[in-house]
Design a protein around this motif. Structure first.
Motif, mmCIF file in Angstrom:
data_model
loop_
_atom_site.group_PDB
_atom_site.id
_atom_site.type_symbol
_atom_site.label_atom_id
_atom_site.label_comp_id
_atom_site.label_asym_id
_atom_site.label_seq_id
_atom_site.Cartn_x
_atom_site.Cartn_y
_atom_site.Cartn_z
ATOM 1 N N VAL A 194 -22.966 10.069 30.972
ATOM 2 C CA VAL A 194 -21.792 9.342 31.471
ATOM 3 C C VAL A 194 -21.809 7.952 30.853
ATOM 4 C CG1 VAL A 194 -20.622 8.414 33.499
ATOM 5 C CG2 VAL A 194 -21.688 10.678 33.609
ATOM 6 N N LEU A 195 -20.779 7.654 30.052
ATOM 7 C CA LEU A 195 -20.784 6.478 29.183
ATOM 8 C C LEU A 195 -19.501 5.676 29.370
ATOM 9 C CD1 LEU A 195 -21.764 8.560 26.027
ATOM 10 C CD2 LEU A 195 -23.352 7.363 27.544
ATOM 11 N N ARG A 232 -19.554 15.790 19.479
ATOM 12 C CA ARG A 232 -19.793 16.643 20.648
ATOM 13 C C ARG A 232 -18.548 16.667 21.537
ATOM 14 N NH1 ARG A 232 -25.345 14.042 22.625
ATOM 15 N NH2 ARG A 232 -24.940 15.286 24.483
ATOM 16 N N PRO A 233 -18.416 17.652 22.431
ATOM 17 C CA PRO A 233 -17.267 17.694 23.346
ATOM 18 C C PRO A 233 -17.336 16.539 24.345
ATOM 19 C CG PRO A 233 -18.343 19.853 23.186
ATOM 20 C CD PRO A 233 -19.269 18.861 22.553
ATOM 21 N N ILE A 234 -16.338 15.668 24.307
ATOM 22 C CA ILE A 234 -16.316 14.463 25.131
ATOM 23 C C ILE A 234 -15.140 14.526 26.098
ATOM 24 C CG2 ILE A 234 -16.062 11.942 25.089
ATOM 25 C CD1 ILE A 234 -17.234 12.014 22.233
ATOM 26 N N LEU A 273 -8.262 7.549 22.838
ATOM 27 C CA LEU A 273 -8.002 7.364 21.407
ATOM 28 C C LEU A 273 -9.177 6.669 20.715
ATOM 29 C CD1 LEU A 273 -4.248 6.341 21.639
ATOM 30 C CD2 LEU A 273 -5.193 8.554 20.887
ATOM 31 N N MET A 274 -9.878 5.790 21.430
ATOM 32 C CA MET A 274 -11.069 5.158 20.861
ATOM 33 C C MET A 274 -12.167 6.190 20.619
ATOM 34 S SD MET A 274 -11.422 1.617 23.049
ATOM 35 C CE MET A 274 -12.869 1.057 22.149
ATOM 36 N N TRP A 275 -12.414 7.023 21.619
ATOM 37 C CA TRP A 275 -13.501 8.006 21.498
ATOM 38 C C TRP A 275 -13.143 9.135 20.539
ATOM 39 C CZ3 TRP A 275 -18.460 7.782 23.274
ATOM 40 C CH2 TRP A 275 -18.766 6.685 24.092
ATOM 41 N N ARG A 276 -11.841 9.294 20.256
ATOM 42 C CA ARG A 276 -11.414 10.300 19.282
ATOM 43 C C ARG A 276 -11.959 9.981 17.882
ATOM 44 N NH1 ARG A 276 -10.622 13.138 15.850
ATOM 45 N NH2 ARG A 276 -8.917 14.589 15.412
ATOM 46 N N GLN A 277 -12.315 8.706 17.654
ATOM 47 C CA GLN A 277 -12.938 8.344 16.374
ATOM 48 C C GLN A 277 -14.276 9.046 16.181
ATOM 49 O OE1 GLN A 277 -12.124 3.795 15.456
ATOM 50 N NE2 GLN A 277 -12.804 4.048 17.565
ATOM 51 N N ARG A 328 -18.111 20.137 28.971
ATOM 52 C CA ARG A 328 -18.191 18.885 28.216
ATOM 53 C C ARG A 328 -19.663 18.507 28.077
ATOM 54 N NH1 ARG A 328 -13.993 17.929 25.305
ATOM 55 N NH2 ARG A 328 -14.238 20.185 25.371
ATOM 56 N N GLU A 329 -19.978 17.701 27.082
ATOM 57 C CA GLU A 329 -21.360 17.238 26.910
ATOM 58 C C GLU A 329 -21.512 15.747 27.149
ATOM 59 O OE1 GLU A 329 -23.143 18.574 23.272
ATOM 60 O OE2 GLU A 329 -22.394 20.622 23.528
#
Length: 233
Positions: A46-47, A60-62, A76-80, A138-139
């Protein structure tokens, strides 16, 4: 404050420490959304920050847990970092038509419904469990923590935390200071997350160095003033 010494700090065990100046680096508290299991996995799967943890969960699946209007930006940030990102609307607001188009263009999946908890297997986060009972594998799971300054000792000196806003949303509280870390109370400096909520380690260390230099300069000025007064006497 105390006569002659400047400040007297009393610890929980009753010990007293006296000093002419204070540099407070008490940091902040991460207040998490009230979802069962989040706290236990915080800092593991958990981040909150892609710049802190993105590399570790790359490809990884987020999942992104929406609790406020910044959730689409987070997704959209984590999609990077991964092409498998899912936004769980949970208690967050419904995205606008423009935001839905942006999410679709970046292949970010959107899941309706409130999140009830986390699935954990062999001490590893495995998925998000919805109130409906559906589990989405999800991971890693991204949340928006509220950053609250550890300000009790500063409040005891008369300093008041103020709200930190990001894109019109309150994300936490902090103690205001000038660029050197000086607060409104003479002789009191702050550095790190207690005054800059989004600061990372390197910035906090630099702020501590800046405050220490300013504090030392202030002491030199005072020592010189007292020496001149004594010499004149």
């Amino acid at each position: 404050g105390a006569e002659d010494v400047g400040f007297r700090v009393v610890t929980e065990d009753g010990r007293r420490v006296e000093a002419r100046r204070l540099l407070v680096t008490t940091g902040l508290v991460d207040e998490l959304p009230p979802v069962p299991g989040l706290a236990e996995r915080w800092g593991r799967e958990v981040l909150h920050c892609p710049y802190c943890h993105g590399h570790e969960v790359a490809d990884r699946p987020i999942g992104v847990l929406a609790t406020g209007p910044l959730a689409v930006h987070q997704a959209l940030m984590w999609r990077q970092w991964s092409d498998d990102v899912t936004l769980f609307l949970h208690t967050g607001p419904e995205p606008s038509a423009e935001e839905y188009e942006e999410l679709a263009a970046r292949d970010v999946a959107v899941v309706d419904g409130e999140v009830a908890g986390l699935e954990v297997a062999d001490d590893r986060f495995a998925g998000v469990r919805l109130a409906s009972g559906r589990v989405v594998p999800r991971e890693a799971l991204v949340v928006q923590a509220r950053f609250t300054a550890r300000s009790a000792v500063l409040e005891s000196l008369g300093l008041t935390p103020v709200a930190q806003e990001m894109a019109g949303t309150v994300v936490g509280t902090y103690i205001p200071s000038d660029p050197t870390g000086a607060t409104e109370v003479p002789g009191v400096w702050v550095a790190g997350n207690v005054t800059r909520l989004t600061e990372q380690v390197v910035g906090a260390a630099a702020a501590g160095l800046m405050a220490a230099g300013a504090l030392n300069g202030d002491l030199i000025t005072e020592d010189t003033r007292l020496a001149v007064a004594a010499r004149r006497a």
